[in-house]
Write a protein that holds these residues in place. Structure first.
Motif, PDB file in Angstrom:
ATOM      1  N   PRO A  38      -2.226   8.045   8.697  1.00  0.00           N
ATOM      2  CA  PRO A  38      -2.315   7.191   9.879  1.00  0.00           C
ATOM      3  C   PRO A  38      -3.095   5.925   9.528  1.00  0.00           C
ATOM      4  O   PRO A  38      -3.801   5.881   8.517  1.00  0.00           O
ATOM      5  CB  PRO A  38      -3.111   8.035  10.882  1.00  0.00           C
ATOM      6  CG  PRO A  38      -3.350   9.340  10.255  1.00  0.00           C
ATOM      7  CD  PRO A  38      -2.990   9.272   8.830  1.00  0.00           C
ATOM      8  N   ARG A  39      -2.951   4.924  10.367  1.00  0.00           N
ATOM      9  CA  ARG A  39      -3.728   3.690  10.217  1.00  0.00           C
ATOM     10  C   ARG A  39      -4.479   3.452  11.507  1.00  0.00           C
ATOM     11  O   ARG A  39      -4.020   3.827  12.578  1.00  0.00           O
ATOM     12  CB  ARG A  39      -2.802   2.510   9.910  1.00  0.00           C
ATOM     13  CG  ARG A  39      -2.196   2.615   8.541  1.00  0.00           C
ATOM     14  CD  ARG A  39      -1.053   1.668   8.285  1.00  0.00           C
ATOM     15  NE  ARG A  39      -1.247   0.315   8.723  1.00  0.00           N
ATOM     16  CZ  ARG A  39      -0.955  -0.754   8.013  1.00  0.00           C
ATOM     17  NH1 ARG A  39      -0.463  -0.632   6.812  1.00  0.00           N
ATOM     18  NH2 ARG A  39      -1.127  -1.953   8.506  1.00  0.00           N
ATOM     19  N   ARG A  78      -8.765   2.147  -1.395  1.00  0.00           N
ATOM     20  CA  ARG A  78      -7.453   2.499  -0.857  1.00  0.00           C
ATOM     21  C   ARG A  78      -7.456   2.617   0.664  1.00  0.00           C
ATOM     22  O   ARG A  78      -6.782   3.465   1.238  1.00  0.00           O
ATOM     23  CB  ARG A  78      -6.926   3.765  -1.512  1.00  0.00           C
ATOM     24  CG  ARG A  78      -6.716   3.540  -2.997  1.00  0.00           C
ATOM     25  CD  ARG A  78      -5.980   4.624  -3.642  1.00  0.00           C
ATOM     26  NE  ARG A  78      -5.781   4.247  -5.050  1.00  0.00           N
ATOM     27  CZ  ARG A  78      -5.087   4.962  -5.885  1.00  0.00           C
ATOM     28  NH1 ARG A  78      -4.517   6.060  -5.498  1.00  0.00           N
ATOM     29  NH2 ARG A  78      -4.953   4.567  -7.124  1.00  0.00           N
ATOM     30  N   LEU A  79      -8.233   1.759   1.279  1.00  0.00           N
ATOM     31  CA  LEU A  79      -8.213   1.691   2.743  1.00  0.00           C
ATOM     32  C   LEU A  79      -7.047   0.844   3.218  1.00  0.00           C
ATOM     33  O   LEU A  79      -6.606   0.973   4.355  1.00  0.00           O
ATOM     34  CB  LEU A  79      -9.538   1.142   3.273  1.00  0.00           C
ATOM     35  CG  LEU A  79     -10.720   2.099   3.124  1.00  0.00           C
ATOM     36  CD1 LEU A  79     -12.018   1.421   3.539  1.00  0.00           C
ATOM     37  CD2 LEU A  79     -10.493   3.364   3.937  1.00  0.00           C
ATOM     38  N   ASP A 102      -6.171  -3.309   9.844  1.00  0.00           N
ATOM     39  CA  ASP A 102      -5.665  -1.934   9.902  1.00  0.00           C
ATOM     40  C   ASP A 102      -6.111  -1.211   8.635  1.00  0.00           C
ATOM     41  O   ASP A 102      -5.792  -1.639   7.529  1.00  0.00           O
ATOM     42  CB  ASP A 102      -4.138  -1.907   9.967  1.00  0.00           C
ATOM     43  CG  ASP A 102      -3.592  -2.363  11.301  1.00  0.00           C
ATOM     44  OD1 ASP A 102      -4.380  -2.543  12.244  1.00  0.00           O
ATOM     45  OD2 ASP A 102      -2.362  -2.559  11.396  1.00  0.00           O
ATOM     46  N   LEU A 103      -6.848  -0.112   8.793  1.00  0.00           N
ATOM     47  CA  LEU A 103      -7.328   0.674   7.661  1.00  0.00           C
ATOM     48  C   LEU A 103      -6.722   2.067   7.682  1.00  0.00           C
ATOM     49  O   LEU A 103      -6.366   2.579   8.747  1.00  0.00           O
ATOM     50  CB  LEU A 103      -8.858   0.812   7.714  1.00  0.00           C
ATOM     51  CG  LEU A 103      -9.670  -0.476   7.682  1.00  0.00           C
ATOM     52  CD1 LEU A 103     -11.163  -0.168   7.754  1.00  0.00           C
ATOM     53  CD2 LEU A 103      -9.354  -1.295   6.445  1.00  0.00           C
ATOM     54  N   CYS A 109      -4.609  13.094  15.052  1.00  0.00           N
ATOM     55  CA  CYS A 109      -4.475  13.452  16.467  1.00  0.00           C
ATOM     56  C   CYS A 109      -4.445  12.211  17.364  1.00  0.00           C
ATOM     57  O   CYS A 109      -4.404  12.323  18.569  1.00  0.00           O
ATOM     58  CB  CYS A 109      -5.611  14.372  16.888  1.00  0.00           C
ATOM     59  SG  CYS A 109      -7.227  13.642  16.686  1.00  0.00           S
ATOM     60  N   GLY A 110      -4.457  11.037  16.775  1.00  0.00           N
ATOM     61  CA  GLY A 110      -4.400   9.800  17.559  1.00  0.00           C
ATOM     62  C   GLY A 110      -5.787   9.290  17.906  1.00  0.00           C
ATOM     63  O   GLY A 110      -6.780   9.714  17.332  1.00  0.00           O
ATOM     64  N   GLY A 111      -5.827   8.357  18.842  1.00  0.00           N
ATOM     65  CA  GLY A 111      -7.090   7.762  19.248  1.00  0.00           C
ATOM     66  C   GLY A 111      -6.942   6.258  19.363  1.00  0.00           C
ATOM     67  O   GLY A 111      -5.883   5.694  19.062  1.00  0.00           O
ATOM     68  N   LEU A 112      -8.000   5.592  19.785  1.00  0.00           N
ATOM     69  CA  LEU A 112      -7.977   4.150  19.975  1.00  0.00           C
ATOM     70  C   LEU A 112      -7.625   3.439  18.671  1.00  0.00           C
ATOM     71  O   LEU A 112      -8.267   3.648  17.647  1.00  0.00           O
ATOM     72  CB  LEU A 112      -9.339   3.654  20.475  1.00  0.00           C
ATOM     73  CG  LEU A 112      -9.439   2.155  20.774  1.00  0.00           C
ATOM     74  CD1 LEU A 112      -8.481   1.755  21.894  1.00  0.00           C
ATOM     75  CD2 LEU A 112     -10.863   1.789  21.154  1.00  0.00           C
ATOM     76  N   GLY A 113      -6.573   2.626  18.713  1.00  0.00           N
ATOM     77  CA  GLY A 113      -6.166   1.835  17.565  1.00  0.00           C
ATOM     78  C   GLY A 113      -5.420   2.582  16.479  1.00  0.00           C
ATOM     79  O   GLY A 113      -5.083   2.008  15.455  1.00  0.00           O
ATOM     80  N   VAL A 114      -5.140   3.876  16.675  1.00  0.00           N
ATOM     81  CA  VAL A 114      -4.488   4.676  15.634  1.00  0.00           C
ATOM     82  C   VAL A 114      -2.979   4.588  15.771  1.00  0.00           C
ATOM     83  O   VAL A 114      -2.429   4.725  16.866  1.00  0.00           O
ATOM     84  CB  VAL A 114      -4.932   6.163  15.697  1.00  0.00           C
ATOM     85  CG1 VAL A 114      -4.127   7.021  14.732  1.00  0.00           C
ATOM     86  CG2 VAL A 114      -6.417   6.276  15.397  1.00  0.00           C
ATOM     87  N   SER A 115      -2.308   4.349  14.653  1.00  0.00           N
ATOM     88  CA  SER A 115      -0.844   4.437  14.609  1.00  0.00           C
ATOM     89  C   SER A 115      -0.503   5.507  13.582  1.00  0.00           C
ATOM     90  O   SER A 115      -1.007   5.498  12.461  1.00  0.00           O
ATOM     91  CB  SER A 115      -0.204   3.099  14.254  1.00  0.00           C
ATOM     92  OG  SER A 115      -0.692   2.610  13.038  1.00  0.00           O
ATOM     93  N   LEU A 116       0.321   6.447  14.011  1.00  0.00           N
ATOM     94  CA  LEU A 116       0.673   7.591  13.165  1.00  0.00           C
ATOM     95  C   LEU A 116       1.868   7.249  12.292  1.00  0.00           C
ATOM     96  O   LEU A 116       2.708   6.432  12.671  1.00  0.00           O
ATOM     97  CB  LEU A 116       0.982   8.799  14.038  1.00  0.00           C
ATOM     98  CG  LEU A 116      -0.187   9.300  14.898  1.00  0.00           C
ATOM     99  CD1 LEU A 116       0.277  10.371  15.867  1.00  0.00           C
ATOM    100  CD2 LEU A 116      -1.308   9.815  14.018  1.00  0.00           C
TER     101      LEU A 116
END
Length: 192
Positions: A38-39, A78-79, A102-103, A109-116
């Motif tokens: 995820p990022r 590798r971020l 984007d790191l 499980c997702g969360g603020l700013g997360v893209s799977l």
């Protein structure tokens, strides 16, 4: 536990049972699959002492900039896969303090700013949430001592340090030496 020491083209390792084992160094870098992680869109707060650099922003005529060192650290940890795909924003060429990027994330499980990742196995998403990668520690470990990441925060996917900036504050620090600071302050008032 093993202890290794370099010897020409191989590593001599002492294993936990006390035996010595020699292994060849591989000149190849291992492949890292960024597509399986995820990022997370984050804001990074940074500070630096700029005397050793030729500005903050990357420039065509030099690679001795704070931003160049920052991207070297991001790539080394590798971020990010590369600058082009990192969704990087700063306020302007001379601004410092906060960037958005984007790191790589550990949050399946997702969360603020997360893209799977698109190819995510549905069973992976149901994993319990883990703590996020220690971005500050990871980056400060490989950055020069005069560049520090102070903190990070997750932000909405569309948030940009450049376009969503509401105010800017500049502070310049210099060694006092034999300067007449009161006279300089008086002169500066005349410019206002």
């Amino acid at each position: 536990m093993k202890s290794c020491s370099p010897a020409s083209e191989s590593l001599n390792c002492i294993t936990s049972d006390g035996n010595t084992r020699s292994t060849k160094k591989s000149g190849k870098e291992r492949h890292f699959d960024f597509g399986s992680h995820p990022r997370r869109h984050v804001a990074l707060k940074l500070a630096y002492l700029g005397w050793a650099y030729q500005g903050f922003a990357v420039q065509e005529n030099t690679d001795n900039t704070v931003e160049a060192r920052l991207f070297e650290a991001l790539l080394k940890t590798r971020l990010i896969q590369d600058r082009q795909s990192s969704n990087y924003h700063r306020c302007g060429r001379t601004d410092k303090g906060v960037i958005t990027i984007d790191l790589r994330s550990s949050q399946f499980c997702g969360g603020l700013g997360v893209s799977l990742p698109e190819n995510l196995d549905p069973g992976t998403k149901s994993k319990a949430c883990t703590s996020e990668l220690p971005y500050v520690k990871m980056l400060n470990r490989v950055l020069p001592q005069d560049i520090r990441i102070l903190d990070w925060a997750p932000v909405e996917q569309g948030f940009s340090a450049r376009f969503d900036c509401q105010s800017r504050t500049y502070r310049y620090y210099f060694p006092r030496g034999f300067l007449d600071v009161e006279l300089m302050a008086d002169a500066a008032k005349r410019c206002v």
